[in-house]
Write a protein that holds these residues in place. Structure first.
Motif, short mmCIF file in Angstrom:
data_model
loop_
_atom_site.label_atom_id
_atom_site.label_comp_id
_atom_site.label_asym_id
_atom_site.label_seq_id
_atom_site.Cartn_x
_atom_site.Cartn_y
_atom_site.Cartn_z
N ARG A 112 31.94 53.17 -26.97
CA ARG A 112 33.38 53.35 -26.74
C ARG A 112 34.19 53.06 -27.99
O ARG A 112 35.39 53.33 -28.03
N ALA A 113 33.55 52.52 -29.01
CA ALA A 113 34.28 52.08 -30.21
C ALA A 113 33.86 52.87 -31.44
O ALA A 113 33.91 52.36 -32.55
N LYS A 159 38.47 54.40 -34.69
CA LYS A 159 39.59 53.47 -34.60
C LYS A 159 40.46 53.69 -33.37
O LYS A 159 41.38 52.92 -33.10
N TYR A 218 39.53 53.18 -30.51
CA TYR A 218 39.20 52.02 -29.67
C TYR A 218 40.28 50.95 -29.76
O TYR A 218 40.57 50.25 -28.78
N ASP A 229 33.41 44.19 -23.04
CA ASP A 229 32.64 45.23 -23.73
C ASP A 229 31.36 44.70 -24.38
O ASP A 229 30.65 45.47 -25.03
#
Length: 348
Positions: free
Chosen positions: A132-133, A136, A138, A282
């Motif tokens: 999910r990251a 940027k 995220y 996360d």
């Protein structure tokens, strides 16, 4: 423990890298370590996952320079290991480094990291969180209160309008990137070279425009979080100010920035408090925050660097604390087996 570090390339490792410091700390505590690169995973027909790994020689190489020289010895054997025999897979590859030349390699850590998790290996940072990251964007999931005013676009007209609204100037940088590459300050939407800057940055995809923070002239503060909390020992925090070189906008260490001791204030700790819930959810075990004033410029979840600087600045080897916490997680895993999800264990 048996710990494998996933890095972009063996040849690209350096003595001052945080990964090197972590590896040396693990060796000092009696653990076996391995280095793995994105092309080293093997998923066999029987669904067993293996890695072709390099095990650095450790007998006489306790210093960082000697360790890296030994790691790059062309004669080192490659050992094929069943991933299930590892205790920890530490994902330390930077996707942005591979995005242009080896796009197939950029997301390998998250992809195969998920398979390692399914086979009972503690994988940090959690690969589902890292997926999910990947860029940027995220950062936009965190509270607005700790973010500078931000625009994400590929439209020069949107960029010009955003610059016009920010009289102190704007920082332009690529959405996918790291290390300070293609970072520019734009003072006015009438700057003659704005089109050229736009072309240079937009060539890598979407752009981020952030309102300039005047405090950034003194550099930013890199603060390490472990398990969602500031990494701290006996009142000393794993943090330092990244001071830009004279005439340089960027404070990145690979852009000639230097490290200086810094005092962590309640204001900075409040910023860390704001990001903690999501980082824990996360499974982000080890993270670097780049802070200016009461705002965060970036959240580094892939390869936060600078941990060895703390030994020079404060005489504290925080890498040993990181490895010690992984030992604790391995003990928990032995007690609970796979009944505890990886993202929970990663930040427990």
């Amino acid at each position: 423990m048996r710990i494998a570090f996933l890095v972009n390339s063996i040849a690209g490792e350096a003595s001052y890298y945080t990964t090197t410091s972590l590896a040396l700390a693990a060796i000092a505590r009696g653990h076996d370590i391995f280095y793995v690169t994105p092309g080293d995973f093997v998923l066999r027909p029987d669904d067993s996952l293996h890695v072709r790994a390099v095990m650095p020689p450790i007998a006489k190489q306790k210093k960082a320079d000697a360790f890296i020289a030994g790691l790059n010895d062309a004669g080192l054997p490659i050992e094929t290991i069943n991933v299930g025999e590892l205790d920890v897979l530490f994902l330390r590859n930077d996707p942005s480094e591979d995005a242009d030349d080896r796009p197939w390699a950029a997301h390998v850590g998250a992809m195969f990291g998920r398979l390692a998790v399914e086979r009972g290996v503690i994988t940090v940072n959690d690969p589902h969180g890292l997926a999910r990251a990947q860029n940027k964007l995220y950062f936009q999931d965190f509270p607005e209160a700790i973010r500078p005013a931000t625009l994400i676009s590929r439209s020069i007209d949107e960029i010009r309008a955003f610059v016009a609204d920010h009289k102190r100037g704007v920082i332009l940088k690529p959405l996918q990137g790291s290390g300070g590459r293609h970072v520019f300050k734009v003072a006015s939407n009438k700057e003659s070279n704005l089109n050229q800057i736009f072309e240079a940055v937009s060539g890598e995809g979407y752009l981020i425009a952030q309102g300039y923070l005047p405090e950034a002239v003194e550099g930013d503060i890199r603060l390490f979080l472990m398990n969602g909390h500031p990494l701290e020992r006996d009142g000393a925090y794993a943090a330092f100010r990244r001071v830009p070189a004279k005439g340089e906008l960027r404070s990145n260490m690979n852009a000639a920035g230097t490290a200086a001791a810094v005092k962590i204030t309640p204001e900075i700790l409040r910023v860390a408090d704001m990001v903690r819930p999501k980082l824990i959810a996360d499974g982000m075990f080890l993270v670097g925050l780049d802070i200016v004033g009461d705002k965060i410029l970036e959240i580094n979840v892939f390869t936060p660097g600078g941990l060895p600087n703390m030994l020079e600045l404060y005489g504290v080897d925080f890498s040993a604390d990181v490895i010690g916490d992984l030992e604790r997680k391995v003990a928990i895993r032995k007690n609970y087996g796979n009944r505890m999800a990886n993202n929970v264990l990663a930040t427990l």
